[in-house]
Design an enzyme around this catalytic site. Structure first.
Site, PDB file in Angstrom:
ATOM      1  N   ILE A 220       2.864   2.712   0.906  1.00 27.76           N
ATOM      2  CA  ILE A 220       4.087   1.953   1.144  1.00 27.76           C
ATOM      3  C   ILE A 220       4.571   1.399  -0.189  1.00 27.76           C
ATOM      4  CG2 ILE A 220       5.171   0.111   2.472  1.00 27.76           C
ATOM      5  CD1 ILE A 220       3.872   2.282   4.203  1.00 27.76           C
ATOM      6  N   CYS A 221       5.832   1.649  -0.511  1.00 26.66           N
ATOM      7  CA  CYS A 221       6.458   1.094  -1.720  1.00 26.66           C
ATOM      8  C   CYS A 221       5.639   1.458  -2.967  1.00 26.66           C
ATOM      9  CB  CYS A 221       6.631  -0.414  -1.547  1.00 26.66           C
ATOM     10  SG  CYS A 221       7.772  -1.174  -2.722  1.00 26.66           S
ATOM     11  N   THR A 222       5.210   0.467  -3.743  1.00 29.13           N
ATOM     12  CA  THR A 222       4.490   0.745  -4.985  1.00 29.13           C
ATOM     13  C   THR A 222       3.036   1.146  -4.759  1.00 29.13           C
ATOM     14  OG1 THR A 222       4.068  -1.627  -5.202  1.00 29.13           O
ATOM     15  CG2 THR A 222       5.948  -0.728  -6.415  1.00 29.13           C
TER      16      THR A 222
END
Length: 346
Positions: A104-106
């Site tokens: 998720i995301c970074t």
């Protein structure tokens, strides 16, 4: 129905919504007939402190987990500090057990640091996509996608894109009907229109080294509605169109026409953000007609200028205009896409 074991790998500084958002999707699916078990683990087995300052207890150390889907959360420290070796080791260890790997995301930076994204397509938050591409040149970064699947590895953009990705995994596991019911219950889209570009910050242009090219880009940025053909720009600075095209390619990695289009698009977005009409924005940005602006918007951002304006100009509803919750509109009259790649760019 067999239980599907979903494990969230967490760490100090992780984004709370990177875990709670997808977890709510799986939990909601359970109320509708799915069988997901949700567990939370840190590399050491110790509780972690989240981005909002709360402490998150975990069920176990990563080494003690049995897992079908591993979800690696993101967090600001992943792009500002060295990624802890125990975190990458935990991911590699769990990858050998998991059928499906998700970031998720970074969290994509953890996967890349662990060597698991080499040769894969992937995405991350638009703000950090260029950093991911520079730091890991063997990763094929797709900065506009909300989420990407490549050979069993799923990566998503900013935090809410992780919720979109979780819903798509539910659709894969249990079909479109159950996923649609989850979307309605959580008041969300089955497939959010557009990609990341509609959310990104205004274009930041590199300052050209060549004075002639700098003069041209300054003019385009200051007055995007002028004609700005390659020939007219070349005459302005006393070079041939071919030479000007070479300068754009060498210093900015684009053509004069594409550069003009990018600047005009950013100008139109700013005008729409400020509440101007689509027609007025099209004229002021140099697109000439609303239809031309609409075509460029859909091609580059995946949404129409009207939808973009409605989405970003206000956070309140017009009391004179009845509105339907987004979840109730979400693809109820369309067949849900089986693809995990969104069209087009949190």
């Amino acid at each position: 129905m067999a239980v599907h074991r979903v494990a969230f790998l967490v760490f100090d500084g992780m984004k709370m919504l990177d875990v709670s958002g997808p977890a709510e999707v799986f939990a909601e699916a359970n109320t509708l007939g799915a069988r997901y078990s949700l567990r939370y683990a840190s590399p050491s087995g110790e509780p972690v402190r989240t981005s909002i300052g709360t402490r998150l207890p975990v069920d176990s150390a990563a080494a003690d987990l049995d897992v079908d889907t591993l979800v690696v959360s993101g967090g600001d420290p992943l792009v500002t500090e060295p990624i802890p070796s125990e975190l990458t080791a935990a991911v590699r260890h769990l990858r050998a057990r998991a059928h499906r790997l998700v970031s998720i995301c970074t969290g994509s930076f953890v996967l890349a640091a662990a060597g698991l994204l080499s040769g894969h397509r992937a995405t991350t938050h638009w703000r950090h996509a260029q950093l991911l591409a520079r730091a890991y040149p063997d990763v094929h970064v797709e900065p506009d996608s909300l989420f990407v699947e490549d050979r069993g590895i799923f990566t998503s953009a900013g935090v809410t894109a992780g919720i979109d990705l979780a819903l798509s995994l539910v659709e894969r596991d249990h079909g479109a009907d159950l996923a649609r019911d989850v979307a309605r219950s959580l008041v969300m889209f089955m497939q959010r229109p557009g990609g990341q570009s509609q959310f990104s910050a205004p274009l930041k242009m590199s300052v050209p080294r060549t004075p002639a090219l700098r003069s041209v880009t300054d003019l385009i940025a200051a007055q995007p509605a002028l004609e700005h053909s390659t020939d007219s720009l070349a005459v302005l600075v006393g070079v041939s169109p071919r030479h000007l095209t070479r300068l754009f390619s060498a210093e900015l990695g684009t053509t004069p026409a594409r550069f003009v289009e990018r600047v005009r698009l950013e100008h139109a977005k700013a005008l729409l953000d400020a509440g101007h009409s689509v027609a007025a924005s099209a004229r002021a940005a140099g697109f000439g007609s609303p239809e031309t602006l609409r075509r460029i918007f859909v091609a580059r951002l995946g949404v129409s200028p009207g939808h973009y304006r409605a989405r970003f100009t206000a956070t309140h509803s017009d009391p004179r205009r009845p509105r339907t919750p987004a979840g109730d509109r979400s693809r109820t009259d369309r067949t849900p896409s089986a693809s995990l790649r969104c069209p087009g760019t949190n």
